[in-house]
Design a protein around this motif. Structure first.
Motif, PDB file in Angstrom:
ATOM      1  N   GLU A 174       0.615  -1.377  -0.052  1.00 20.39           N
ATOM      2  CA  GLU A 174       0.022   0.203   0.038  1.00 20.39           C
ATOM      3  C   GLU A 174       0.916   1.365  -0.019  1.00 20.39           C
ATOM      4  OE1 GLU A 174      -3.301  -0.220  -0.361  1.00 20.39           O
ATOM      5  OE2 GLU A 174      -2.831  -2.439  -0.214  1.00 20.39           O
ATOM      6  N   TYR A 175       1.948   1.112   0.119  1.00 19.70           N
ATOM      7  CA  TYR A 175       3.051   2.189   0.126  1.00 19.70           C
ATOM      8  C   TYR A 175       2.913   2.997  -1.075  1.00 19.70           C
ATOM      9  CZ  TYR A 175       7.495   4.579   0.032  1.00 19.70           C
ATOM     10  OH  TYR A 175       8.493   5.703  -0.217  1.00 19.70           O
ATOM     11  N   ASN A 176       2.778   4.374  -1.038  1.00 17.18           N
ATOM     12  CA  ASN A 176       2.510   5.161  -1.984  1.00 17.18           C
ATOM     13  C   ASN A 176       3.737   5.881  -2.547  1.00 17.18           C
ATOM     14  OD1 ASN A 176       1.186   6.909  -3.962  1.00 17.18           O
ATOM     15  ND2 ASN A 176       0.694   8.479  -2.457  1.00 17.18           N
ATOM     16  N   PHE A 177       4.543   5.589  -3.510  1.00 18.82           N
ATOM     17  CA  PHE A 177       5.312   6.445  -3.932  1.00 18.82           C
ATOM     18  C   PHE A 177       5.172   7.662  -4.843  1.00 18.82           C
ATOM     19  CE2 PHE A 177       9.039   7.091  -7.040  1.00 18.82           C
ATOM     20  CZ  PHE A 177       9.763   7.662  -5.894  1.00 18.82           C
ATOM     21  N   GLN A 178       5.803   8.572  -4.683  1.00 18.14           N
ATOM     22  CA  GLN A 178       5.569   9.608  -5.779  1.00 18.14           C
ATOM     23  C   GLN A 178       7.098  10.219  -6.037  1.00 18.14           C
ATOM     24  OE1 GLN A 178       1.888  12.193  -5.561  1.00 18.14           O
ATOM     25  NE2 GLN A 178       1.608  11.256  -3.531  1.00 18.14           N
ATOM     26  N   ILE A 179       7.374  10.533  -7.386  1.00 18.86           N
ATOM     27  CA  ILE A 179       8.625  11.290  -7.359  1.00 18.86           C
ATOM     28  C   ILE A 179       8.472  12.635  -6.818  1.00 18.86           C
ATOM     29  CG2 ILE A 179       9.976  12.427  -9.021  1.00 18.86           C
ATOM     30  CD1 ILE A 179       9.422  10.095 -11.161  1.00 18.86           C
ATOM     31  N   GLY A 180       9.482  12.882  -6.162  1.00 18.57           N
ATOM     32  CA  GLY A 180       9.788  14.232  -5.305  1.00 18.57           C
ATOM     33  C   GLY A 180       9.036  14.194  -4.023  1.00 18.57           C
ATOM     34  N   ILE A 181       8.498  13.304  -3.462  1.00 18.94           N
ATOM     35  CA  ILE A 181       7.975  13.240  -2.163  1.00 18.94           C
ATOM     36  C   ILE A 181       8.406  12.223  -1.260  1.00 18.94           C
ATOM     37  CG2 ILE A 181       5.678  12.793  -1.029  1.00 18.94           C
ATOM     38  CD1 ILE A 181       5.417  15.149  -2.876  1.00 18.94           C
ATOM     39  N   ALA A 182       9.043  12.752   0.102  1.00 25.15           N
ATOM     40  CA  ALA A 182       9.460  11.723   1.087  1.00 25.15           C
ATOM     41  C   ALA A 182       8.247  11.179   1.770  1.00 25.15           C
ATOM     42  CB  ALA A 182      10.602  12.537   1.739  1.00 25.15           C
ATOM     43  N   ASN A 183       8.653  10.064   2.280  1.00 19.65           N
ATOM     44  CA  ASN A 183       7.547   9.355   3.372  1.00 19.65           C
ATOM     45  C   ASN A 183       8.118   9.205   4.557  1.00 19.65           C
ATOM     46  OD1 ASN A 183       7.123   8.165   0.182  1.00 19.65           O
ATOM     47  ND2 ASN A 183       5.177   7.908   1.210  1.00 19.65           N
ATOM     48  N   THR A 184       7.069   9.979   5.560  1.00 21.12           N
ATOM     49  CA  THR A 184       7.512   9.445   7.158  1.00 21.12           C
ATOM     50  C   THR A 184       7.087   8.173   7.468  1.00 21.12           C
ATOM     51  OG1 THR A 184       7.164  12.123   7.367  1.00 21.12           O
ATOM     52  CG2 THR A 184       7.102  10.679   9.247  1.00 21.12           C
ATOM     53  N   LEU A 185       7.925   7.646   7.876  1.00 15.53           N
ATOM     54  CA  LEU A 185       7.651   6.137   8.066  1.00 15.53           C
ATOM     55  C   LEU A 185       7.256   5.961   9.790  1.00 15.53           C
ATOM     56  CD1 LEU A 185      10.328   4.184   6.011  1.00 15.53           C
ATOM     57  CD2 LEU A 185       7.966   4.716   5.282  1.00 15.53           C
ATOM     58  N   ARG A 186       7.710   6.826  10.617  1.00 19.85           N
ATOM     59  CA  ARG A 186       7.437   6.818  12.050  1.00 19.85           C
ATOM     60  C   ARG A 186       7.600   8.348  12.386  1.00 19.85           C
ATOM     61  NH1 ARG A 186       9.360   2.483  15.754  1.00 19.85           N
ATOM     62  NH2 ARG A 186       9.382   3.707  18.094  1.00 19.85           N
ATOM     63  N   VAL A 219      11.355   8.699  11.509  1.00 19.14           N
ATOM     64  CA  VAL A 219      12.082   8.353  10.436  1.00 19.14           C
ATOM     65  C   VAL A 219      11.548   8.891   9.038  1.00 19.14           C
ATOM     66  CG1 VAL A 219      12.958   6.330   9.174  1.00 19.14           C
ATOM     67  CG2 VAL A 219      12.812   6.381  11.810  1.00 19.14           C
ATOM     68  N   ILE A 220      12.278   9.351   8.334  1.00 19.00           N
ATOM     69  CA  ILE A 220      11.771  10.032   7.038  1.00 19.00           C
ATOM     70  C   ILE A 220      12.674   9.175   5.957  1.00 19.00           C
ATOM     71  CG2 ILE A 220      11.674  12.046   5.259  1.00 19.00           C
ATOM     72  CD1 ILE A 220      11.510  13.706   7.888  1.00 19.00           C
ATOM     73  N   ASN A 221      11.975   8.381   5.069  1.00 14.83           N
ATOM     74  CA  ASN A 221      12.628   7.577   4.056  1.00 14.83           C
ATOM     75  C   ASN A 221      12.626   8.836   2.628  1.00 14.83           C
ATOM     76  OD1 ASN A 221      13.563   5.552   2.488  1.00 14.83           O
ATOM     77  ND2 ASN A 221      11.543   5.463   1.393  1.00 14.83           N
ATOM     78  N   VAL A 222      13.804   8.939   2.126  1.00 20.01           N
ATOM     79  CA  VAL A 222      13.819   9.747   1.013  1.00 20.01           C
ATOM     80  C   VAL A 222      14.067   8.954  -0.072  1.00 20.01           C
ATOM     81  CG1 VAL A 222      15.007  11.778   0.066  1.00 20.01           C
ATOM     82  CG2 VAL A 222      14.354  11.939   2.460  1.00 20.01           C
ATOM     83  N   GLY A 223      13.140   8.565  -0.877  1.00 16.54           N
ATOM     84  CA  GLY A 223      13.006   7.855  -1.986  1.00 16.54           C
ATOM     85  C   GLY A 223      13.815   8.560  -3.089  1.00 16.54           C
ATOM     86  N   THR A 224      13.328   9.799  -3.184  1.00 15.85           N
ATOM     87  CA  THR A 224      13.694  10.906  -4.117  1.00 15.85           C
ATOM     88  C   THR A 224      14.924  11.792  -3.679  1.00 15.85           C
ATOM     89  OG1 THR A 224      11.434  10.621  -5.146  1.00 15.85           O
ATOM     90  CG2 THR A 224      12.773  12.578  -5.982  1.00 15.85           C
ATOM     91  N   ILE A 225      15.964  11.797  -4.096  1.00 13.94           N
ATOM     92  CA  ILE A 225      17.112  12.760  -3.589  1.00 13.94           C
ATOM     93  C   ILE A 225      17.107  13.838  -4.417  1.00 13.94           C
ATOM     94  CG2 ILE A 225      19.724  12.946  -3.128  1.00 13.94           C
ATOM     95  CD1 ILE A 225      19.608   9.993  -2.543  1.00 13.94           C
ATOM     96  N   LYS A 226      16.770  13.765  -5.694  1.00 12.18           N
ATOM     97  CA  LYS A 226      16.369  15.114  -6.438  1.00 12.18           C
ATOM     98  C   LYS A 226      15.274  14.861  -7.461  1.00 12.18           C
ATOM     99  CE  LYS A 226      18.666  17.883  -9.811  1.00 12.18           C
ATOM    100  NZ  LYS A 226      20.066  17.907 -10.930  1.00 12.18           N
ATOM    101  N   PRO A 227      14.370  15.610  -7.382  1.00 13.79           N
ATOM    102  CA  PRO A 227      14.155  16.714  -6.446  1.00 13.79           C
ATOM    103  C   PRO A 227      13.790  16.661  -4.874  1.00 13.79           C
ATOM    104  CG  PRO A 227      12.237  16.619  -7.878  1.00 13.79           C
ATOM    105  CD  PRO A 227      12.991  15.429  -8.353  1.00 13.79           C
ATOM    106  N   LEU A 228      14.530  17.158  -4.092  1.00 21.83           N
ATOM    107  CA  LEU A 228      14.365  17.046  -2.534  1.00 21.83           C
ATOM    108  C   LEU A 228      13.033  17.348  -2.036  1.00 21.83           C
ATOM    109  CD1 LEU A 228      16.072  15.874  -0.224  1.00 21.83           C
ATOM    110  CD2 LEU A 228      16.586  18.357   0.428  1.00 21.83           C
ATOM    111  N   ASP A 229      12.375  16.741  -1.324  1.00 23.12           N
ATOM    112  CA  ASP A 229      11.007  17.091  -0.638  1.00 23.12           C
ATOM    113  C   ASP A 229      11.406  18.049   0.486  1.00 23.12           C
ATOM    114  OD1 ASP A 229       8.557  17.619   0.538  1.00 23.12           O
ATOM    115  OD2 ASP A 229       8.289  15.223   0.735  1.00 23.12           O
ATOM    116  N   GLY A 230      11.675  19.382   0.154  1.00 21.74           N
ATOM    117  CA  GLY A 230      11.875  20.529   1.048  1.00 21.74           C
ATOM    118  C   GLY A 230      10.913  20.763   2.095  1.00 21.74           C
TER     119      GLY A 230
END
Length: 308
Positions: A174-186, A219-230
């Motif tokens: 169910e994990y939702n990945f979008q380019i440019g969006i980091a996900n807070t896992l905890r 804990v923030i998982n950054v799948g997209t390093i560029k563009p960074l989710d500022g």
């Protein structure tokens, strides 16, 4: 938890993608068994091209194919893609903004026995510096698959960094990945760990251990390093005391640098970096090298306790 390498998940995802999109083509530089693009070759031999040991040709041929309406995934080892073929990626793919997906495997020191010459710990820095290049780094097999599909839908050049080592699967379908969006896992209020790749697993372990001592870690998982989710990074900087970045890459030019560069301009915050400190890798088992270079939950715990 089950384990699977991101390169295996990549190969499997390509087959799924190839079934629904006839414009997908896959290229390899004589390493298809290692990069797992041999799975696509077996399923769609007419859409797989082995250019041989010629990484410049790999990228140039991929660029040519996309000008004919194809979506090209080009794979080799990260050291050869980001290093040997840098000029072709810069001038033949990124400069004209072509729809090539560079998806190398065997990134980071967890490559293991191949040694320092093959352990790419500079590739994120190189790819980040190229104008218009999207840089992706999955933490597990689930995120890898979702990134492959997202990369195919994205119009433009993408660098998708993959590993050799089997890693724990920590995300669900169910994990939702979008380019440019980091996900807070905890969620957490004391400190934030901003991680990417297999260091996200270590970040989650560290957060769980520290919770036993009443230290609350986001804990923030950054799948997209560029563009960074500022937006997500800024929120963490404002709501927690400091940030620790974690990556299987040099601390120079990688995720830690990206986070530090961003926060220095918008909200100066203490950032501690966990990564490889200006050293080459060396030969050894992948898991042992992660321990040797302190890319572990134990080191994250130590950094956090020292700085709270």
């Amino acid at each position: 938890m089950s384990k699977k390498s991101t390169r295996q998940a990549y190969g499997e995802a390509l087959v799924e993608l190839g079934k629904i999109n006839k414009n997908i083509v896959v290229l390899d530089a004589d390493l298809s068994k290692s990069t797992k693009t041999d799975l696509f070759k077996k399923a769609f031999p007419e859409r797989h091209i082995n250019v041989g040991i010629a990484e410049g040709d790999l990228i140039g041929t991929a660029a040519g194919l996309v000008t004919c309406g194809r979506i090209a995934f080009a794979s080799t080892f990260a050291m050869f893609a980001a290093g040997r073929a840098f000029e072709q990626i810069r001038n033949t793919v990124a400069y004209p903004k072509l729809n090539v997906k560079i998806a190398p495997t065997h990134a980071g020191i967890s490559v293991g026995e191949d040694g320092g010459s093959h352990q790419s710990i500079e590739d994120i820095a190189l790819m980040r510096a190229i104008p218009g290049m999207v840089v992706l780094s999955p933490c597990d097999a689930v995120e890898t698959k979702k990134m492959v599909f997202a990369a195919a839908e994205y119009e433009g050049p993408v660098y998708l960094r993959l590993g050799r080592l089997d890693v724990e699967t920590i995300l669900d379908e169910e994990y939702n990945f979008q380019i440019g969006i980091a996900n807070t896992l905890r969620e957490g209020k004391d400190v934030s760990i901003v991680s990417t790749g297999l260091l996200t697993q270590e970040a989650m372990k560290a957060a769980e251990e520290l919770a036993k001592e009443n230290i609350s870690v986001r804990v923030i998982n950054v799948g997209t390093i560029k563009p960074l989710d500022g937006e997500t990074i800024l929120k963490a900087a404002k709501e927690t005391k400091f940030i620790v970045t974690a990556e299987e890459h040099s601390v120079i030019g990688g995720l830690g640098s990206a986070v530090s560069e961003f926060l220095s301009e918008v909200y100066p915050t203490k950032v501690k970096k966990l990564g490889v400190y200006d050293k080459f890798g060396q030969s050894g088992k992948g898991a042992e090298l992660l321990e040797k270079y302190d890319l572990t939950a134990a080191k994250l715990i130590s950094i956090i306790k020292e700085n709270l």
